[in-house]
Design a protein around this motif. Structure first.
Motif, PDB file in Angstrom:
ATOM      1  N   LEU A  45     -45.212   6.013 -32.620  1.00 44.68           N
ATOM      2  CA  LEU A  45     -44.934   4.807 -31.853  1.00 44.68           C
ATOM      3  C   LEU A  45     -43.615   4.179 -32.308  1.00 44.68           C
ATOM      4  N   GLY A  46     -42.723   3.909 -31.363  1.00 53.84           N
ATOM      5  CA  GLY A  46     -41.442   3.294 -31.673  1.00 53.84           C
ATOM      6  C   GLY A  46     -40.328   4.260 -32.040  1.00 53.84           C
ATOM      7  N   SER A  47     -40.648   5.521 -32.267  1.00 53.46           N
ATOM      8  CA  SER A  47     -39.588   6.482 -32.600  1.00 53.46           C
ATOM      9  C   SER A  47     -38.709   6.718 -31.367  1.00 53.46           C
ATOM     10  N   THR A  48     -37.477   7.158 -31.605  1.00 52.01           N
ATOM     11  CA  THR A  48     -36.529   7.327 -30.507  1.00 52.01           C
ATOM     12  C   THR A  48     -35.783   8.652 -30.581  1.00 52.01           C
ATOM     13  N   LEU A  49     -35.316   9.061 -29.417  1.00 53.15           N
ATOM     14  CA  LEU A  49     -34.385  10.178 -29.273  1.00 53.15           C
ATOM     15  C   LEU A  49     -33.167   9.635 -28.550  1.00 53.15           C
ATOM     16  N   SER A  50     -31.995  10.127 -28.861  1.00 51.87           N
ATOM     17  CA  SER A  50     -30.814   9.797 -28.063  1.00 51.87           C
ATOM     18  C   SER A  50     -30.485  11.039 -27.242  1.00 51.87           C
ATOM     19  N   TYR A  51     -29.866  10.818 -26.084  1.00 46.98           N
ATOM     20  CA  TYR A  51     -29.528  11.948 -25.227  1.00 46.98           C
ATOM     21  C   TYR A  51     -28.230  11.668 -24.487  1.00 46.98           C
ATOM     22  N   SER A  52     -27.628  12.736 -23.985  1.00 46.81           N
ATOM     23  CA  SER A  52     -26.419  12.655 -23.169  1.00 46.81           C
ATOM     24  C   SER A  52     -26.648  13.447 -21.896  1.00 46.81           C
ATOM     25  N   VAL A  53     -26.119  12.911 -20.795  1.00 45.04           N
ATOM     26  CA  VAL A  53     -26.229  13.540 -19.484  1.00 45.04           C
ATOM     27  C   VAL A  53     -24.829  13.604 -18.892  1.00 45.04           C
ATOM     28  N   HIS A  54     -24.486  14.735 -18.288  1.00 42.99           N
ATOM     29  CA  HIS A  54     -23.217  14.857 -17.565  1.00 42.99           C
ATOM     30  C   HIS A  54     -23.513  14.886 -16.078  1.00 42.99           C
ATOM     31  N   LEU A  55     -22.840  14.024 -15.319  1.00 43.96           N
ATOM     32  CA  LEU A  55     -22.922  14.001 -13.858  1.00 43.96           C
ATOM     33  C   LEU A  55     -21.507  14.175 -13.335  1.00 43.96           C
ATOM     34  N   GLY A  56     -21.139  15.421 -13.082  1.00 43.83           N
ATOM     35  CA  GLY A  56     -19.767  15.690 -12.680  1.00 43.83           C
ATOM     36  C   GLY A  56     -18.824  15.277 -13.791  1.00 43.83           C
ATOM     37  N   PRO A  57     -17.814  14.449 -13.473  1.00 37.83           N
ATOM     38  CA  PRO A  57     -16.857  14.031 -14.501  1.00 37.83           C
ATOM     39  C   PRO A  57     -17.378  12.900 -15.385  1.00 37.83           C
ATOM     40  N   TRP A  58     -18.541  12.358 -15.059  1.00 37.95           N
ATOM     41  CA  TRP A  58     -19.081  11.228 -15.807  1.00 37.95           C
ATOM     42  C   TRP A  58     -20.088  11.680 -16.853  1.00 37.95           C
ATOM     43  N   SER A  59     -20.158  10.919 -17.917  1.00 33.50           N
ATOM     44  CA  SER A  59     -21.115  11.173 -18.979  1.00 33.50           C
ATOM     45  C   SER A  59     -21.918   9.900 -19.210  1.00 33.50           C
ATOM     46  N   LEU A  60     -23.187  10.057 -19.461  1.00 33.57           N
ATOM     47  CA  LEU A  60     -24.090   8.929 -19.672  1.00 33.57           C
ATOM     48  C   LEU A  60     -24.884   9.191 -20.939  1.00 33.57           C
ATOM     49  N   SER A  61     -25.007   8.181 -21.756  1.00 34.81           N
ATOM     50  CA  SER A  61     -25.825   8.283 -22.962  1.00 34.81           C
ATOM     51  C   SER A  61     -26.994   7.326 -22.835  1.00 34.81           C
ATOM     52  N   GLY A  62     -28.090   7.683 -23.432  1.00 36.09           N
ATOM     53  CA  GLY A  62     -29.259   6.819 -23.400  1.00 36.09           C
ATOM     54  C   GLY A  62     -30.193   7.144 -24.538  1.00 36.09           C
ATOM     55  N   ARG A  63     -31.347   6.530 -24.479  1.00 38.42           N
ATOM     56  CA  ARG A  63     -32.346   6.843 -25.503  1.00 38.42           C
ATOM     57  C   ARG A  63     -33.733   6.791 -24.876  1.00 38.42           C
ATOM     58  N   THR A  64     -34.634   7.493 -25.519  1.00 40.93           N
ATOM     59  CA  THR A  64     -36.023   7.544 -25.106  1.00 40.93           C
ATOM     60  C   THR A  64     -36.855   7.020 -26.264  1.00 40.93           C
ATOM     61  N   ILE A  65     -37.770   6.101 -25.956  1.00 42.09           N
ATOM     62  CA  ILE A  65     -38.590   5.437 -26.966  1.00 42.09           C
ATOM     63  C   ILE A  65     -40.055   5.767 -26.719  1.00 42.09           C
ATOM     64  N   VAL A  66     -40.782   6.094 -27.767  1.00 40.03           N
ATOM     65  CA  VAL A  66     -42.223   6.315 -27.642  1.00 40.03           C
ATOM     66  C   VAL A  66     -42.896   4.944 -27.585  1.00 40.03           C
ATOM     67  N   ARG A  67     -43.576   4.675 -26.475  1.00 41.45           N
ATOM     68  CA  ARG A  67     -44.275   3.398 -26.297  1.00 41.45           C
ATOM     69  C   ARG A  67     -45.776   3.534 -26.534  1.00 41.45           C
ATOM     70  N   ARG A  68     -46.288   4.769 -26.400  1.00 40.78           N
ATOM     71  CA  ARG A  68     -47.721   5.011 -26.644  1.00 40.78           C
ATOM     72  C   ARG A  68     -47.880   6.484 -26.989  1.00 40.78           C
ATOM     73  N   CYS A  69     -48.670   6.740 -28.022  1.00 41.04           N
ATOM     74  CA  CYS A  69     -48.910   8.120 -28.436  1.00 41.04           C
ATOM     75  C   CYS A  69     -50.364   8.251 -28.849  1.00 41.04           C
ATOM     76  N   GLU A  70     -51.103   9.039 -28.118  1.00 44.37           N
ATOM     77  CA  GLU A  70     -52.493   9.360 -28.448  1.00 44.37           C
ATOM     78  C   GLU A  70     -52.554  10.875 -28.639  1.00 44.37           C
ATOM     79  N   ALA A  71     -52.042  11.326 -29.785  1.00 46.89           N
ATOM     80  CA  ALA A  71     -51.991  12.767 -30.057  1.00 46.89           C
ATOM     81  C   ALA A  71     -53.394  13.340 -30.062  1.00 46.89           C
TER      82      ALA A  71
END
Length: 151
Positions: A45-71
Motif C-alpha cells: 500500500l502506497g508504493s509507487t512506480l514511475s513510468y514514461s510514455v512516448h506519443l509521437g514526438p511527445w514524452s509523458l512521465s507519470g507514476r502509479t500508486i498502489v491504493r489497495r492490495c489484497e494479495a
C-alpha cells in the motif's frame, strides 16, 4: 464502465507473481516504454512506480500508486498522468478451475478524462484493456511453472 476480463491459463499465484513484480509493469501495461519501482516495496500500500510514455514526438512521465492490495487476489492502482489526469485501475484475480479469471476495471478520476467520461472514452479503455489483458496473459503463460501448478 470499462470492465473487461481474460482467462489466463495459469494458476492465480502465477498471475499475482507478475503483478507483484514492479519491474514487469511495462511488459503488460499498454503505454509505458519504461517503468521502474520508485517508493516503497511494490505492491505494498502506497508504493509507487514511475513510468514514461512516448506519443509521437511527445514524452509523458507519470507514476502509479498502489491504493489497495489484497494479495494474491486484488490490486487497485491510481495512475497519475500529469496534465491528462488520474485514473483508477482495479485488477481482480479469481481461480477458474486450474486457470485464472482476471477482471480489469478502469475509471478516470480527475483531469480531462474525468470531465469528459463518456461511452466513447469507455470504448477506448475497452480496446486498451483487451490489449493489456492479452499482454498480461502472454507474460504470465511464458513464465516457468512452479512445482505447485498442475500441468
Amino acid at each position: 464502465m470499462a470492465v473487461r476480463h481474460q482467462l489466463i491459463k495459469r494458476h492465480p499465484d502465477a498471475v499475482w507473481a507478475v503483478l507483484a513484480d514492479g519491474r514487469r509493469y511495462q511488459d503488460w501495461v499498454v503505454g509505458p516504454y519504461r517503468s521502474r519501482p520508485c517508493e516503497g516495496d511494490w505492491p505494498e500500500l502506497g508504493s509507487t512506480l514511475s513510468y514514461s510514455v512516448h506519443l509521437g514526438p511527445w514524452s509523458l512521465s507519470g507514476r502509479t500508486i498502489v491504493r489497495r492490495c489484497e494479495a494474491p487476489r486484488e490490486l487497485e492502482l491510481e495512475v497519475e498522468s500529469g496534465a491528462l489526469g488520474t485514473a483508477r485501475i482495479a485488477i481482480e484475480i479469481r481461480p477458474w478451475g486450474d486457470h485464472s479469471l482476471v477482471i480489469m476495471d478502469e475509471h478516470p478520476l480527475q483531469g480531462p478524462g474525468g470531465l469528459v467520461h463518456n461511452t466513447v472514452l469507455d470504448a477506448l479503455f475497452q480496446l486498451r484493456h483487451r490489449r493489456m489483458l492479452s499482454r498480461l496473459a502472454k507474460v504470465v503463460e511464458s513464465c516457468p511453472r512452479q512445482p505447485s501448478e498442475a500441468v
